[in-house]
Write an enzyme that holds these catalytic residues in place. Sequence first.
Site: not given
Length: 208
Positions: A82-84, A90
């Site tokens: 997962n990325h922000k 991102t």
Amino acid sequence: MHGPDPSDKHPMKGFSQVCFIKNTMNNPNIIIGDYTYYDDPEDSENFERNVLYHFPFIGDKLIIGKFCAIAKGVQFIMNGANHKLSGFSTFPFYIFGNGWEKSMPKAGDLPYKGDTVIGNDVWIGYQALIMPGVKIGNGAIISSRSVVTSDVPAYAIVGGNPAKVIKQRFSDETIAALQKLAWWDWPVEKITENLHTIMSHNIEAFRD
């Protein structure tokens, strides 16, 4: 005799394509039940290569129950992928250092879906993809090349991208009875004695 030895990596003599993968785990955050096997003619012992973005500092677990059948190419995406999402970009600048580490997200900034949990007696078909935090119920069937993005009920058959319920394998009443019986937790001697009933569809005989 009471079935194959659950501590044997390759229970089918002379056929290394099938592996009881509990006996190959080195990662404490991957927990596999007895008799669960991975079928892969290339390297059935190296199941861990299919658990992706599983970083120890995140701490999420992949938990798979007993008597599961996992086909070649099944992959599990873990929370480390997962990325922000809340910013304009991102891109994970912070992982490259050299001054970019100052953009490190704070705790809770990255999406986190929790542990991925697969029940008992689950069949996962060829090249299925299981996304982070998914819970798959006992007795479910995941069709080949499905992308499982949400929880799967016990004894459901799912397929597609994203995977949807195609049908229930049994009636609600039968599913409730099977969940209560939980045959996968019986002593192996009792399982061996009752294989015919376990593999039948006569719930009254199973109850008896």
